[in-house]
Structure formats: C-alpha cells, structure tokens
Write a protein that holds these residues in place. Sequence first.
Motif, PDB file in Angstrom:
ATOM      1  N   VAL A 106      -1.423  10.023   3.422  1.00 18.50           N
ATOM      2  CA  VAL A 106      -2.374   9.859   4.520  1.00 18.50           C
ATOM      3  C   VAL A 106      -2.797  11.236   5.001  1.00 18.50           C
ATOM      4  O   VAL A 106      -1.965  12.128   5.200  1.00 18.50           O
ATOM      5  CB  VAL A 106      -1.763   9.030   5.671  1.00 18.50           C
ATOM      6  CG1 VAL A 106      -2.689   8.985   6.883  1.00 18.50           C
ATOM      7  CG2 VAL A 106      -1.424   7.626   5.190  1.00 18.50           C
ATOM      8  N   ARG A 141       0.815  -1.213   0.000  1.00 15.27           N
ATOM      9  CA  ARG A 141       0.000   0.000   0.000  1.00 15.27           C
ATOM     10  C   ARG A 141       0.853   1.270   0.000  1.00 15.27           C
ATOM     11  O   ARG A 141       0.317   2.373   0.025  1.00 15.27           O
ATOM     12  CB  ARG A 141      -0.945  -0.014   1.198  1.00 15.27           C
ATOM     13  CG  ARG A 141      -2.018  -1.075   1.042  1.00 15.27           C
ATOM     14  CD  ARG A 141      -2.996  -1.085   2.168  1.00 15.27           C
ATOM     15  NE  ARG A 141      -4.078  -2.013   1.843  1.00 15.27           N
ATOM     16  CZ  ARG A 141      -4.809  -2.634   2.732  1.00 15.27           C
ATOM     17  NH1 ARG A 141      -4.631  -2.413   4.027  1.00 15.27           N
ATOM     18  NH2 ARG A 141      -5.758  -3.460   2.367  1.00 15.27           N
ATOM     19  N   ARG A 189      -8.500   4.750   2.361  1.00 21.05           N
ATOM     20  CA  ARG A 189      -7.083   4.752   1.994  1.00 21.05           C
ATOM     21  C   ARG A 189      -6.333   6.024   2.381  1.00 21.05           C
ATOM     22  O   ARG A 189      -5.106   6.057   2.310  1.00 21.05           O
ATOM     23  CB  ARG A 189      -6.922   4.444   0.514  1.00 21.05           C
ATOM     24  CG  ARG A 189      -7.389   5.535  -0.419  1.00 21.05           C
ATOM     25  CD  ARG A 189      -7.464   5.017  -1.859  1.00 21.05           C
ATOM     26  NE  ARG A 189      -7.961   6.000  -2.786  1.00 21.05           N
ATOM     27  CZ  ARG A 189      -9.244   6.331  -2.948  1.00 21.05           C
ATOM     28  NH1 ARG A 189     -10.173   5.770  -2.211  1.00 21.05           N
ATOM     29  NH2 ARG A 189      -9.597   7.229  -3.842  1.00 21.05           N
ATOM     30  N   ASN A 198      -1.376   1.376   8.621  1.00 19.12           N
ATOM     31  CA  ASN A 198      -2.088   0.688   7.559  1.00 19.12           C
ATOM     32  C   ASN A 198      -3.475   1.298   7.487  1.00 19.12           C
ATOM     33  O   ASN A 198      -3.917   1.973   8.427  1.00 19.12           O
ATOM     34  CB  ASN A 198      -2.169  -0.814   7.832  1.00 19.12           C
ATOM     35  CG  ASN A 198      -2.407  -1.623   6.569  1.00 19.12           C
ATOM     36  OD1 ASN A 198      -2.684  -1.095   5.502  1.00 19.12           O
ATOM     37  ND2 ASN A 198      -2.301  -2.941   6.705  1.00 19.12           N
ATOM     38  N   TRP A 199      -4.160   1.076   6.369  1.00 16.78           N
ATOM     39  CA  TRP A 199      -5.495   1.629   6.249  1.00 16.78           C
ATOM     40  C   TRP A 199      -6.288   1.358   7.516  1.00 16.78           C
ATOM     41  O   TRP A 199      -6.228   0.261   8.088  1.00 16.78           O
ATOM     42  CB  TRP A 199      -6.222   1.028   5.074  1.00 16.78           C
ATOM     43  CG  TRP A 199      -5.736   1.463   3.726  1.00 16.78           C
ATOM     44  CD1 TRP A 199      -4.760   2.379   3.437  1.00 16.78           C
ATOM     45  CD2 TRP A 199      -6.208   0.969   2.475  1.00 16.78           C
ATOM     46  NE1 TRP A 199      -4.605   2.484   2.082  1.00 16.78           N
ATOM     47  CE2 TRP A 199      -5.485   1.632   1.473  1.00 16.78           C
ATOM     48  CE3 TRP A 199      -7.172   0.044   2.117  1.00 16.78           C
ATOM     49  CZ2 TRP A 199      -5.709   1.395   0.130  1.00 16.78           C
ATOM     50  CZ3 TRP A 199      -7.388  -0.196   0.783  1.00 16.78           C
ATOM     51  CH2 TRP A 199      -6.658   0.486  -0.206  1.00 16.78           C
ATOM     52  N   ALA A 223      -5.235   6.256   8.116  1.00 18.40           N
ATOM     53  CA  ALA A 223      -4.425   5.104   8.511  1.00 18.40           C
ATOM     54  C   ALA A 223      -4.361   4.993  10.029  1.00 18.40           C
ATOM     55  O   ALA A 223      -4.315   5.997  10.742  1.00 18.40           O
ATOM     56  CB  ALA A 223      -3.019   5.227   7.934  1.00 18.40           C
ATOM     57  N   SER A 256      -5.262  11.525  -5.685  1.00 20.10           N
ATOM     58  CA  SER A 256      -5.398  10.087  -5.879  1.00 20.10           C
ATOM     59  C   SER A 256      -4.079   9.484  -6.332  1.00 20.10           C
ATOM     60  O   SER A 256      -3.391  10.073  -7.170  1.00 20.10           O
ATOM     61  CB  SER A 256      -6.484   9.776  -6.906  1.00 20.10           C
ATOM     62  OG  SER A 256      -7.734  10.174  -6.404  1.00 20.10           O
ATOM     63  N   ARG A 271     -11.683  -1.124   3.332  1.00 15.53           N
ATOM     64  CA  ARG A 271     -12.333  -0.592   2.135  1.00 15.53           C
ATOM     65  C   ARG A 271     -11.536   0.584   1.564  1.00 15.53           C
ATOM     66  O   ARG A 271     -10.968   1.390   2.296  1.00 15.53           O
ATOM     67  CB  ARG A 271     -13.758  -0.179   2.465  1.00 15.53           C
ATOM     68  CG  ARG A 271     -14.625  -1.396   2.775  1.00 15.53           C
ATOM     69  CD  ARG A 271     -16.070  -1.018   2.998  1.00 15.53           C
ATOM     70  NE  ARG A 271     -16.869  -2.206   3.170  1.00 15.53           N
ATOM     71  CZ  ARG A 271     -17.194  -2.728   4.351  1.00 15.53           C
ATOM     72  NH1 ARG A 271     -16.774  -2.164   5.466  1.00 15.53           N
ATOM     73  NH2 ARG A 271     -17.936  -3.812   4.416  1.00 15.53           N
ATOM     74  N   ALA A 272     -11.557   0.705   0.260  1.00 16.85           N
ATOM     75  CA  ALA A 272     -10.734   1.700  -0.436  1.00 16.85           C
ATOM     76  C   ALA A 272     -11.027   3.137  -0.008  1.00 16.85           C
ATOM     77  O   ALA A 272     -10.135   3.984  -0.037  1.00 16.85           O
ATOM     78  CB  ALA A 272     -10.904   1.562  -1.946  1.00 16.85           C
TER      79      ALA A 272
END
Length: 175
Positions: free
Chosen positions: A114, A50, A79, A70-71, A82, A174, A75-76
């Motif tokens: 993030v 990631r 993203r 981490n996320w 975190a 993005s 779910r996206a």
Amino acid sequence: MPVIRPCCVADLPTVTAIYAHHVRHSTGTFEIDPPSLADMAARYAEVQARGLPWLVAEQAGSVLGYAYCNWFRPRAAFRFAAEDSIYLAPTAQRQGLGRAVLAELALQAERAGVRRLIAVIGDSGNAGSIGLHQALGFTQTGLLTACGWKFDRWLDVVLMDRPLGAGNHSAPISP
C-alpha cells in the motif's frame, strides 16, 4: 499490556460485536444496521484475499479492538490506496490502544504494498478519530458536508490520508 496480532476467524464474533456497538451508538460509521457474523466473515475473507492486514488488539485473552484496511475503491487501479477501519470496545477507548493498532496497521499495509492509507471518518465532530489519525501523520484532504443521514441528523465525512513508503515518488511494484 495489549498484544497486536493478525485477526483470525475465531476473533470474528467479538469483532462483530464491537462493530455492532459502533453502528448502534456512534456516528463513526454510517451503517444503520449492524452486519451479521456472516457479513463480517465475508469482509474478512475479502481483505485476506487481497493480502491486506486485519489486526486485533488483545489483552488477557480478550479482543479489545481491531483495525484493517481494504482497497479504497473496488477498481484495480486503487489497489495501492487502502482505506483504514479501526474500532475499539467502549472500555478500551482513550488508553492509547487505537494509536498502537493503527500504527501497526500502517506498517503492515506498507509491507503489503500500500502506498497511500486513507481515512474516511464519519462525522466531522469525531474528534477522537480525527486526532488519532493526525497524531499518526494523516492530513485532512477533504470534507464532504451533510452526505450522511443517521440518528435524525446530517453528518459530514472527513477525508484524511498519509503516504506510505515511497508514496507517489516511484511506481509501485506490481504483485
């Protein structure tokens, strides 16, 4: 003087041992059984895939602790939010190392895109972790009471967070 650097595969046995100590002896994690080296390697690979940071603090060739994010959720849409994890060897606690590695983690998480770093702290009595996060600008956003059972008692979860970079004041870029 400790060096904070990216974790590498060769660090994972020590990282696994540090975490196993916390699983067995603390309420900072709600895991009951320590994960295997293979489990930790899979977690490491997910974080790396990631593009998120996983750091170790090393002194005189020994890894004394680690931190990664981490996320927050799988779910996206999460993203850009975190959850941080930070664990130190028992001999490395209360020496400022946690503050140094968590501060660097926040910087690198921001560079990775993030926008909100979240702490999900096991046990509302975990003054060390709560204080560390407060010192680095996290604010308490919630308390989940009696949601974990470990060491024959109910434990709370403290939720804290802090914005990174522009936070929620603009759309993220993005990847």
